[in-house]
Design a protein around this motif. Sequence first.
Motif, PDB file in Angstrom:
ATOM      1  N   PHE A  63       0.834  -1.202   0.000  1.00  0.00           N
ATOM      2  CA  PHE A  63       0.000   0.000   0.000  1.00  0.00           C
ATOM      3  C   PHE A  63       0.869   1.253   0.000  1.00  0.00           C
ATOM      4  O   PHE A  63       0.652   2.178  -0.779  1.00  0.00           O
ATOM      5  CB  PHE A  63      -0.928  -0.008   1.227  1.00  0.00           C
ATOM      6  CG  PHE A  63      -1.745   1.244   1.372  1.00  0.00           C
ATOM      7  CD1 PHE A  63      -2.867   1.448   0.585  1.00  0.00           C
ATOM      8  CD2 PHE A  63      -1.396   2.209   2.291  1.00  0.00           C
ATOM      9  CE1 PHE A  63      -3.632   2.594   0.708  1.00  0.00           C
ATOM     10  CE2 PHE A  63      -2.152   3.364   2.424  1.00  0.00           C
ATOM     11  CZ  PHE A  63      -3.271   3.554   1.633  1.00  0.00           C
ATOM     12  N   ARG A  64       1.880   1.271   0.860  1.00  0.00           N
ATOM     13  CA  ARG A  64       2.756   2.443   0.955  1.00  0.00           C
ATOM     14  C   ARG A  64       3.482   2.696  -0.371  1.00  0.00           C
ATOM     15  O   ARG A  64       3.607   3.829  -0.811  1.00  0.00           O
ATOM     16  CB  ARG A  64       3.758   2.245   2.094  1.00  0.00           C
ATOM     17  CG  ARG A  64       4.579   3.492   2.379  1.00  0.00           C
ATOM     18  CD  ARG A  64       5.542   3.305   3.540  1.00  0.00           C
ATOM     19  NE  ARG A  64       6.580   2.357   3.191  1.00  0.00           N
ATOM     20  CZ  ARG A  64       6.784   1.202   3.810  1.00  0.00           C
ATOM     21  NH1 ARG A  64       6.016   0.855   4.803  1.00  0.00           N
ATOM     22  NH2 ARG A  64       7.752   0.409   3.437  1.00  0.00           N
ATOM     23  N   SER A  65       3.932   1.620  -1.024  1.00  0.00           N
ATOM     24  CA  SER A  65       4.681   1.809  -2.268  1.00  0.00           C
ATOM     25  C   SER A  65       3.791   2.261  -3.426  1.00  0.00           C
ATOM     26  O   SER A  65       4.289   2.800  -4.410  1.00  0.00           O
ATOM     27  CB  SER A  65       5.434   0.528  -2.637  1.00  0.00           C
ATOM     28  OG  SER A  65       4.540  -0.483  -3.002  1.00  0.00           O
ATOM     29  N   HIS A  66       2.485   2.052  -3.305  1.00  0.00           N
ATOM     30  CA  HIS A  66       1.561   2.464  -4.358  1.00  0.00           C
ATOM     31  C   HIS A  66       0.699   3.663  -3.963  1.00  0.00           C
ATOM     32  O   HIS A  66      -0.244   4.019  -4.676  1.00  0.00           O
ATOM     33  CB  HIS A  66       0.642   1.292  -4.743  1.00  0.00           C
ATOM     34  CG  HIS A  66       1.365   0.191  -5.440  1.00  0.00           C
ATOM     35  ND1 HIS A  66       2.082  -0.767  -4.770  1.00  0.00           N
ATOM     36  CD2 HIS A  66       1.497  -0.092  -6.756  1.00  0.00           C
ATOM     37  CE1 HIS A  66       2.609  -1.599  -5.643  1.00  0.00           C
ATOM     38  NE2 HIS A  66       2.277  -1.211  -6.853  1.00  0.00           N
ATOM     39  N   ALA A  67       1.005   4.288  -2.856  1.00  0.00           N
ATOM     40  CA  ALA A  67       0.159   5.363  -2.321  1.00  0.00           C
ATOM     41  C   ALA A  67      -0.019   6.516  -3.312  1.00  0.00           C
ATOM     42  O   ALA A  67      -1.128   7.039  -3.465  1.00  0.00           O
ATOM     43  CB  ALA A  67       0.720   5.875  -1.001  1.00  0.00           C
ATOM     44  N   GLN A  68       1.038   6.911  -3.982  1.00  0.00           N
ATOM     45  CA  GLN A  68       0.935   8.031  -4.920  1.00  0.00           C
ATOM     46  C   GLN A  68      -0.006   7.699  -6.071  1.00  0.00           C
ATOM     47  O   GLN A  68      -0.840   8.512  -6.464  1.00  0.00           O
ATOM     48  CB  GLN A  68       2.324   8.402  -5.447  1.00  0.00           C
ATOM     49  CG  GLN A  68       2.360   9.711  -6.207  1.00  0.00           C
ATOM     50  CD  GLN A  68       2.063  10.900  -5.313  1.00  0.00           C
ATOM     51  OE1 GLN A  68       2.463  10.954  -4.168  1.00  0.00           O
ATOM     52  NE2 GLN A  68       1.343  11.870  -5.842  1.00  0.00           N
ATOM     53  N   LEU A  69       0.101   6.506  -6.587  1.00  0.00           N
ATOM     54  CA  LEU A  69      -0.783   6.073  -7.671  1.00  0.00           C
ATOM     55  C   LEU A  69      -2.226   5.970  -7.193  1.00  0.00           C
ATOM     56  O   LEU A  69      -3.155   6.362  -7.897  1.00  0.00           O
ATOM     57  CB  LEU A  69      -0.313   4.726  -8.230  1.00  0.00           C
ATOM     58  CG  LEU A  69      -1.136   4.130  -9.366  1.00  0.00           C
ATOM     59  CD1 LEU A  69      -1.193   5.084 -10.561  1.00  0.00           C
ATOM     60  CD2 LEU A  69      -0.571   2.789  -9.783  1.00  0.00           C
ATOM     61  N   ILE A  70      -2.415   5.478  -5.973  1.00  0.00           N
ATOM     62  CA  ILE A  70      -3.756   5.373  -5.400  1.00  0.00           C
ATOM     63  C   ILE A  70      -4.386   6.760  -5.285  1.00  0.00           C
ATOM     64  O   ILE A  70      -5.545   6.969  -5.658  1.00  0.00           O
ATOM     65  CB  ILE A  70      -3.718   4.667  -4.029  1.00  0.00           C
ATOM     66  CG1 ILE A  70      -3.336   3.196  -4.210  1.00  0.00           C
ATOM     67  CG2 ILE A  70      -5.051   4.793  -3.301  1.00  0.00           C
ATOM     68  CD1 ILE A  70      -2.957   2.483  -2.924  1.00  0.00           C
ATOM     69  N   LEU A  71      -3.614   7.726  -4.795  1.00  0.00           N
ATOM     70  CA  LEU A  71      -4.133   9.092  -4.694  1.00  0.00           C
ATOM     71  C   LEU A  71      -4.484   9.664  -6.059  1.00  0.00           C
ATOM     72  O   LEU A  71      -5.501  10.340  -6.223  1.00  0.00           O
ATOM     73  CB  LEU A  71      -3.117  10.005  -3.995  1.00  0.00           C
ATOM     74  CG  LEU A  71      -3.000   9.843  -2.497  1.00  0.00           C
ATOM     75  CD1 LEU A  71      -1.849  10.692  -1.968  1.00  0.00           C
ATOM     76  CD2 LEU A  71      -4.298  10.230  -1.804  1.00  0.00           C
ATOM     77  N   HIS A  72      -3.641   9.385  -7.040  1.00  0.00           N
ATOM     78  CA  HIS A  72      -3.905   9.871  -8.409  1.00  0.00           C
ATOM     79  C   HIS A  72      -5.204   9.276  -8.948  1.00  0.00           C
ATOM     80  O   HIS A  72      -6.055   9.998  -9.485  1.00  0.00           O
ATOM     81  CB  HIS A  72      -2.728   9.521  -9.314  1.00  0.00           C
ATOM     82  CG  HIS A  72      -2.938   9.919 -10.731  1.00  0.00           C
ATOM     83  ND1 HIS A  72      -2.863  11.228 -11.147  1.00  0.00           N
ATOM     84  CD2 HIS A  72      -3.242   9.177 -11.823  1.00  0.00           C
ATOM     85  CE1 HIS A  72      -3.121  11.280 -12.450  1.00  0.00           C
ATOM     86  NE2 HIS A  72      -3.347  10.055 -12.880  1.00  0.00           N
ATOM     87  N   GLU A  73      -5.356   7.969  -8.793  1.00  0.00           N
ATOM     88  CA  GLU A  73      -6.572   7.303  -9.271  1.00  0.00           C
ATOM     89  C   GLU A  73      -7.811   7.809  -8.540  1.00  0.00           C
ATOM     90  O   GLU A  73      -8.860   8.022  -9.148  1.00  0.00           O
ATOM     91  CB  GLU A  73      -6.451   5.783  -9.093  1.00  0.00           C
ATOM     92  CG  GLU A  73      -5.421   5.137  -9.981  1.00  0.00           C
ATOM     93  CD  GLU A  73      -5.832   5.102 -11.443  1.00  0.00           C
ATOM     94  OE1 GLU A  73      -7.031   4.903 -11.725  1.00  0.00           O
ATOM     95  OE2 GLU A  73      -4.947   5.278 -12.295  1.00  0.00           O
ATOM     96  N   LEU A  74      -7.692   7.993  -7.242  1.00  0.00           N
ATOM     97  CA  LEU A  74      -8.806   8.506  -6.453  1.00  0.00           C
ATOM     98  C   LEU A  74      -9.179   9.921  -6.895  1.00  0.00           C
ATOM     99  O   LEU A  74     -10.356  10.249  -7.046  1.00  0.00           O
ATOM    100  CB  LEU A  74      -8.460   8.494  -4.963  1.00  0.00           C
ATOM    101  CG  LEU A  74      -9.539   8.946  -4.008  1.00  0.00           C
ATOM    102  CD1 LEU A  74     -10.773   8.067  -4.111  1.00  0.00           C
ATOM    103  CD2 LEU A  74      -9.007   8.946  -2.579  1.00  0.00           C
ATOM    104  N   GLY A  75      -8.165  10.744  -7.148  1.00  0.00           N
ATOM    105  CA  GLY A  75      -8.417  12.095  -7.635  1.00  0.00           C
ATOM    106  C   GLY A  75      -9.140  12.107  -8.965  1.00  0.00           C
ATOM    107  O   GLY A  75     -10.080  12.880  -9.168  1.00  0.00           O
ATOM    108  N   GLU A  76      -8.733  11.236  -9.869  1.00  0.00           N
ATOM    109  CA  GLU A  76      -9.409  11.142 -11.164  1.00  0.00           C
ATOM    110  C   GLU A  76     -10.849  10.671 -10.997  1.00  0.00           C
ATOM    111  O   GLU A  76     -11.760  11.189 -11.630  1.00  0.00           O
ATOM    112  CB  GLU A  76      -8.655  10.194 -12.096  1.00  0.00           C
ATOM    113  CG  GLU A  76      -7.458  10.827 -12.744  1.00  0.00           C
ATOM    114  CD  GLU A  76      -6.866   9.938 -13.825  1.00  0.00           C
ATOM    115  OE1 GLU A  76      -7.393   8.833 -14.095  1.00  0.00           O
ATOM    116  OE2 GLU A  76      -5.856  10.354 -14.405  1.00  0.00           O
ATOM    117  N   LEU A  78     -12.756  11.088  -8.472  1.00  0.00           N
ATOM    118  CA  LEU A  78     -13.559  12.146  -7.854  1.00  0.00           C
ATOM    119  C   LEU A  78     -13.648  13.397  -8.712  1.00  0.00           C
ATOM    120  O   LEU A  78     -14.292  14.372  -8.336  1.00  0.00           O
ATOM    121  CB  LEU A  78     -12.995  12.501  -6.475  1.00  0.00           C
ATOM    122  CG  LEU A  78     -13.050  11.378  -5.438  1.00  0.00           C
ATOM    123  CD1 LEU A  78     -12.318  11.793  -4.162  1.00  0.00           C
ATOM    124  CD2 LEU A  78     -14.496  11.005  -5.129  1.00  0.00           C
ATOM    125  N   GLY A  79     -12.973  13.389  -9.855  1.00  0.00           N
ATOM    126  CA  GLY A  79     -13.048  14.531 -10.757  1.00  0.00           C
ATOM    127  C   GLY A  79     -12.094  15.660 -10.407  1.00  0.00           C
ATOM    128  O   GLY A  79     -12.241  16.779 -10.884  1.00  0.00           O
TER     129      GLY A  79
END
Length: 117
Positions: A63-76, A78-79
Amino acid sequence: MLFRELKTQYSLDEFTTSKKHVVEILLYAALLSLLVSRDLLDLVTEQADDELVFPPERWAATFRSHAQLILHELGEHLGYSPPPLLERLIDDAQKIHQQRPILQERLATATQPKTRA
């Protein structure tokens, strides 16, 4: 087990501060990350084959190693659309403590010979 995970995965034992507000922020950030990580683990477990096992410490590292990608996907999802990177770099470079010289400028000034008046 919970405190061990907080200590090892979020390095809470490595901060040396006695400021209450800093300690609280670090704890809240770690707990929030842990909650999101566990919720995502539940989702992954539901979607994965039944025989797959996800050890908690390995999952936390994943999870920690993919956190940045997770945030990016979540941002997309949510618009959220951040400003273009180049524009942000230009704007931020102009705002950074304009009244305070950058380290290179301070070093250059400090190493110049002093002139006598």
